[in-house]
Design a protein around this motif. Structure first.
Motif, short mmCIF file in Angstrom:
data_model
loop_
_atom_site.label_atom_id
_atom_site.label_comp_id
_atom_site.label_asym_id
_atom_site.label_seq_id
_atom_site.Cartn_x
_atom_site.Cartn_y
_atom_site.Cartn_z
N ARG A 270 -11.77 -5.86 9.13
CA ARG A 270 -11.48 -4.13 8.75
C ARG A 270 -10.36 -3.91 9.04
O ARG A 270 -9.34 -3.17 7.70
N SER A 271 -9.26 -4.13 9.30
CA SER A 271 -8.52 -4.36 9.47
C SER A 271 -7.58 -4.95 9.03
O SER A 271 -6.82 -4.49 8.18
N PHE A 272 -8.03 -6.51 7.90
CA PHE A 272 -7.69 -7.26 7.65
C PHE A 272 -7.38 -6.80 5.78
O PHE A 272 -6.36 -6.05 4.75
N ALA A 273 -8.89 -5.93 4.89
CA ALA A 273 -8.86 -5.51 4.22
C ALA A 273 -7.77 -4.18 4.20
O ALA A 273 -8.17 -3.89 2.64
N GLY A 274 -8.22 -3.54 4.83
CA GLY A 274 -7.53 -1.90 4.76
C GLY A 274 -5.70 -2.88 4.39
O GLY A 274 -4.99 -1.55 3.55
N LEU A 275 -5.47 -3.18 5.41
CA LEU A 275 -4.48 -3.55 5.43
C LEU A 275 -3.44 -3.74 3.58
O LEU A 275 -2.64 -3.33 2.94
N GLY A 276 -4.12 -4.78 3.34
CA GLY A 276 -4.27 -5.49 1.83
C GLY A 276 -4.68 -4.06 0.91
O GLY A 276 -3.44 -4.05 -0.39
N VAL A 277 -5.74 -3.41 1.10
CA VAL A 277 -5.66 -2.47 0.02
C VAL A 277 -4.50 -1.60 -0.16
O VAL A 277 -3.57 -0.80 -1.43
N LEU A 278 -4.05 -0.84 1.21
CA LEU A 278 -2.56 -0.26 1.24
C LEU A 278 -1.42 -0.56 0.64
O LEU A 278 -0.92 -0.02 0.07
N SER A 279 -1.40 -1.89 0.76
CA SER A 279 -0.52 -3.16 0.16
C SER A 279 -0.62 -3.09 -1.25
O SER A 279 1.23 -2.19 -1.95
N LEU A 280 -1.39 -2.70 -1.97
CA LEU A 280 -1.21 -2.76 -3.41
C LEU A 280 -1.12 -1.40 -3.31
O LEU A 280 -0.51 -1.29 -4.53
N LEU A 281 -1.86 -0.77 -3.28
CA LEU A 281 -1.35 0.81 -3.57
C LEU A 281 -0.22 1.83 -4.06
O LEU A 281 0.76 1.85 -4.65
N LEU A 282 0.49 1.09 -2.26
CA LEU A 282 2.08 1.18 -2.11
C LEU A 282 2.64 0.36 -3.04
O LEU A 282 3.97 1.09 -4.24
N TYR A 283 2.48 -0.42 -3.68
CA TYR A 283 2.51 -1.31 -5.17
C TYR A 283 3.05 -0.56 -6.35
O TYR A 283 4.02 -0.75 -6.97
N VAL A 284 2.29 0.29 -6.44
CA VAL A 284 1.23 0.66 -7.75
C VAL A 284 2.25 1.72 -7.29
O VAL A 284 2.81 2.19 -8.72
N LEU A 285 2.89 2.04 -6.38
CA LEU A 285 3.70 3.57 -6.59
C LEU A 285 5.37 3.40 -6.20
O LEU A 285 5.86 4.02 -7.42
N ALA A 286 5.16 2.10 -6.12
CA ALA A 286 6.93 1.45 -5.61
C ALA A 286 7.13 0.76 -7.91
O ALA A 286 8.20 1.36 -7.85
N ILE A 287 6.43 0.72 -8.65
CA ILE A 287 6.54 0.81 -10.28
C ILE A 287 6.24 1.69 -10.90
O ILE A 287 6.65 1.15 -11.94
N GLY A 288 5.94 2.50 -10.89
CA GLY A 288 5.96 3.40 -10.94
C GLY A 288 4.79 3.92 -11.85
O GLY A 288 4.83 4.47 -12.79
N TRP A 289 3.39 2.98 -12.29
CA TRP A 289 2.01 3.09 -12.98
C TRP A 289 2.61 4.78 -12.83
O TRP A 289 2.10 5.37 -11.80
N HIS A 290 1.49 5.00 -13.68
CA HIS A 290 1.31 6.35 -14.57
C HIS A 290 -0.34 6.62 -14.14
O HIS A 290 -1.10 7.22 -14.36
N VAL A 291 -0.08 7.03 -12.78
CA VAL A 291 -1.95 7.19 -11.73
C VAL A 291 -0.88 8.09 -10.96
O VAL A 291 -0.82 9.01 -10.35
N PRO A 292 -2.29 9.05 -11.74
CA PRO A 292 -2.10 10.31 -10.73
C PRO A 292 -2.27 10.45 -9.76
O PRO A 292 -2.11 9.84 -8.63
N ILE A 293 -1.47 11.47 -8.62
CA ILE A 293 -1.23 11.68 -7.68
C ILE A 293 -2.20 11.83 -6.84
O ILE A 293 -2.29 11.58 -5.01
N GLN A 294 -2.50 11.98 -7.07
CA GLN A 294 -3.99 13.22 -6.67
C GLN A 294 -4.81 12.07 -6.88
O GLN A 294 -5.46 11.82 -5.37
N VAL A 295 -4.81 10.92 -7.12
CA VAL A 295 -5.65 9.54 -6.63
C VAL A 295 -5.40 8.88 -5.60
O VAL A 295 -6.08 8.28 -5.26
N MET A 296 -3.97 8.52 -6.14
CA MET A 296 -3.51 7.85 -5.29
C MET A 296 -3.30 8.22 -3.57
O MET A 296 -2.99 6.98 -2.62
N MET A 297 -2.99 9.63 -3.70
CA MET A 297 -3.43 10.33 -2.25
C MET A 297 -5.18 10.24 -1.39
O MET A 297 -4.78 9.97 -0.79
N PHE A 298 -6.37 9.76 -2.85
CA PHE A 298 -7.34 10.19 -2.05
C PHE A 298 -7.49 8.26 -1.60
O PHE A 298 -7.77 8.47 -0.59
#
Length: 382
Positions: A270-298
């Motif tokens: 659970r720890s490894f999977a959670g950190l992996g997905v969290l890293s991907l989400l932060l990368y999406v925010l960093a490169i500025g993909w047009h994903v609704p902020i509401q979806v990202m926060m969820f």
């Protein structure tokens, strides 16, 4: 016993999360620069870190109820002070005092709750339920905090939250037992714990994945807490929008925590999977993909909902009960380090893409280290 602790935890989490949409905008109103806001917010974590390093041996020696109730009552007065002062220096002083006091309250609650579990599986379920309680408070409280800001103003909102914190402390003093039944250490164990508990905890390498992972997710969360309210304010939107976004983050965590089948999955997985997905989400925010902020926060909230109980379970499973106070104090101190660095770095950069890139590198790096740690342990087992 557990129900009473869950009630106290809910009240504390509600009060603390309700401040999230208030802090950065209120400091901005006081005329504080973006960089200075980061230092003020990080100052809370510095004082919290100092208190964590002091609290551990005391929590192992004395009844945790004293620290929970007394700390909450005094913290309530500090919150009232935050709302009364009209200058940055006064706000900073009360904020530092609040951070120091909460350094005793949070580890004491976690340690006392962990002592109620008998087996590793039961402790995992307890920490999951703890996360469920904290998340529920996290869903409701930011919206309530934003509502208070709209109705009464930022300063008066802190005063109201302070009275709520005092009420929580009085409830804890009246309702919590002095000690958990069957958990009191012997006199010999107490002497050892008081003198060497911190060193023994740091020597336990099985706890390091939780320590590093806790730092990573708090760093990521601190970046989000800093950036999102200011982003909403720059767009000229109501503070209520910020509250809704953080409530969506709480809903994401609740969606994961309500999946009780996850507790049957090994905590390391659970720890490894959670950190992996969290890293991907932060990368999406960093490169500025047009994903609704509401979806990202969820989805960010879903990652936090998976990771916090997992790391807490690692701590309770791999450490003796008589050292729970020291274990959770050190864990909280490490979390404070992440909370110190993230807003300071974000404030100095003044660019939300850059700050999210750094958060990505932190979480991805810890994820890789955790995967390597698990691989090495599995190799030793074979």
């Amino acid at each position: 016993m557990r129900v009473l602790l869950f009630i106290v935890l809910f009240l504390v989490a509600f009060d603390m999360h309700a401040q999230t949409p208030l802090l950065a905008p209120y400091l901005n109103i006081l005329g504080v620069s973006a960089a200075m806001i980061g230092f003020v917010l990080g100052g809370y974590a510095v004082s919290n870190l100092t208190g964590n390093l002091i609290a551990g041996p005391f929590l192992d020696r004395f009844p945790k109820k004293w620290f929970i109730a007394g700390g909450l009552i005094l913290a309530g007065f500090m919150l009232i002070g935050q709302g009364v002062v009209q200058d940055t220096a006064g706000f900073f002083a009360f904020r530092l005092s609040l951070g120091f006091l909460m350094a005793f309250v949070s580890p004491a609650c976690s340690a006392m709750l962990g002592e109620t579990g008998k087996t590793a599986h039961e402790q995992g379920e307890i920490m999951g339920k703890k996360g469920l309680v904290l998340t529920t408070a996290g869903i409701v409280s930011p919206a309530v905090g934003s509502f208070l800001a709209v109705q009464f103003g930022y300063g008066q909102s802190f005063v109201i939250l302070g009275y709520m914190m005092i009420a929580a402390g009085v409830f804890a003093w009246l309702m919590l037992p002095v000690r958990v039944e069957g958990s009191s250490p012997s006199q010999h164990q107490t002497k050892i714990s008081a003198k060497h508990s911190l060193a023994h905890v740091l020597e336990n390498r099985l706890l390091y994945p939780a320590f590093l992972g806790g730092f990573a997710i708090i760093y990521a969360q601190g970046t989000i807490i800093y950036e999102v309210p200011l982003l909403i304010q720059k767009q000229g939107l109501s503070p209520a929008v910020t509250g809704v976004l953080f409530s969506l983050k709480g809903l994401g965590a609740l969606a994961i925590l309500s999946q009780f089948w996850l507790y049957r999955v090994p905590v390391e997985t659970r720890s490894f999977a959670g950190l992996g997905v969290l890293s991907l989400l932060l990368y999406v925010l960093a490169i500025g993909w047009h994903v609704p902020i509401q979806v990202m926060m969820f989805f960010l909230g879903a990652c936090f909902g998976m990771l916090f109980p997992a790391f807490a379970t690692i701590l309770t499973v791999h450490s003796p009960r008589e050292q729970y106070g020291s274990v959770f104090s050190i864990y909280s101190a490490i979390l404070s380090v992440g909370a110190v660095l993230s807003p300071i770095v974000a404030g100095l950069l003044e660019n939300w893409h850059h700050s999210y890139f750094i958060a990505f590198f932190v979480t991805a790096g810890v994820c890789l280290i955790g995967g390597l740690h698990r691989f090495l342990l599995s190799g030793v087992t074979r």
